[in-house]
Design an enzyme around this catalytic site. Structure first.
Site, PDB file in Angstrom:
ATOM      1  N   ARG A  61       0.469  -1.396  -0.577  1.00 15.36           N
ATOM      2  CA  ARG A  61       0.094   0.007   0.095  1.00 15.36           C
ATOM      3  C   ARG A  61       1.026   1.144  -0.291  1.00 15.36           C
ATOM      4  NH1 ARG A  61      -2.911  -2.238   4.436  1.00 15.36           N
ATOM      5  NH2 ARG A  61      -2.815  -0.177   5.006  1.00 15.36           N
ATOM      6  N   GLU A  98       3.595  -8.238  16.308  1.00 12.80           N
ATOM      7  CA  GLU A  98       3.652  -8.331  17.510  1.00 12.80           C
ATOM      8  C   GLU A  98       3.706  -9.660  17.916  1.00 12.80           C
ATOM      9  OE1 GLU A  98      -1.457  -8.599  19.384  1.00 12.80           O
ATOM     10  OE2 GLU A  98      -0.275  -8.221  17.226  1.00 12.80           O
TER      11      GLU A  98
END
Lengths: 173, 173
Positions: A61, A98
């Protein structure tokens, strides 16, 4: 078009990409010509007169706004890509997610020593990716003049990880 | 800058992504400001005065030129993405690869009936992907005014699969 109009064109998608996350979807804004133009002009405005030589964009993106800013500023465009996508000799940087870690790559010959670059992406979240790209650019000897993002998720405090650099964002949540 | 200068900035990478394939690497061209600007201006020139409303880009490398053309033409940008990347309600199209098949997605509300669109990508090879994207746009009722590519691998005859549409390319091999 103005910033409030731009903000109104960003929609929330609950539970994407996984349960509990509210995804900020910018595609309703991208598809409107006046909104896209306004967003690009506002982002580029931060770097006018700074002699930017290259704009760095992060797959996928991040490839949307960065080439437009390169075009507007008369600069070149350098893609930072996911593992295995670039065909030439590469420099690699790893960064934590994460759970686990990931890596990004740039062509070794993409940025010459002392080149004045900016980093542009659609979203600033935790800042982990952006910080990794700063390290990647500096490994090659590039000078990071600043970073710009369309959207900043301010509650994630990504800006703190980039405090040695000017950080611009158009819309904050 | 001119077309010969642009062509000289595209390099061959042998055996990428697999043995026997010569990859046309456009990154040496992208990183040079004047070359990037020239390429974008030349591509946009084909569509001036045609009232283009949206430019369709195909993930990931197709995101590089398409938003710039959208910006230049005052149009919106619509991303066509790989499976699972778009967060909203989607239309899907499948297409054949050398071995097996793949699919691409676009948001259902991205293109309204009768919208005048162009499709822009970096490379025209066999034309399989481009043809799939044409089908995807037409499923939503969009009107495809034409397609533009930076590089055309003419020996793969991709143009034949797109013969009902104007097809533009800047550099042919």
């Amino acid at each position: 078009m103005n910033l409030e109009g731009l903000r109104a064109l960003i929609r929330d998608i609950p539970d994407f990409p996984k349960k509990g996350i509210v995804f900020k979807d910018i595609t309703p804004m991208l598809k409107e010509g006046p909104a896209l133009r306004f967003a690009c002009d506002q982002l580029a405005e931060n770097f006018k007169g700074m002699k930017v030589e290259q704009v760095i964009g992060i797959e996928s993106r991040g490839f949307i706004f960065s080439p437009v800013l390169a075009y507007q500023l008369g600069a070149g465009f350098v893609p930072v890509r996911k593992k295995g996508k670039l065909p030439g000799a590469k420099e690699v940087v790893s960064y934590s997610l994460e759970y686990g870690e990931d890596s990004l790559e740039v062509h070794l010959d993409a940025i010459k020593k002392g080149t004045r670059v900016i980093i542009v992406d659609d979203l600033l979240a935790t800042g982990g990716t952006a910080e990794a790209v700063v390290r990647l650019v500096e490994k090659l000897g590039g000078t990071v003049l600043g970073l710009a993002f369309l959207v900043e998720l301010a509650f994630l405090k990504g800006r703190q990880r980039l405090q040695n650099y000017p950080v611009h964002s158009l819309i904050q949540f």
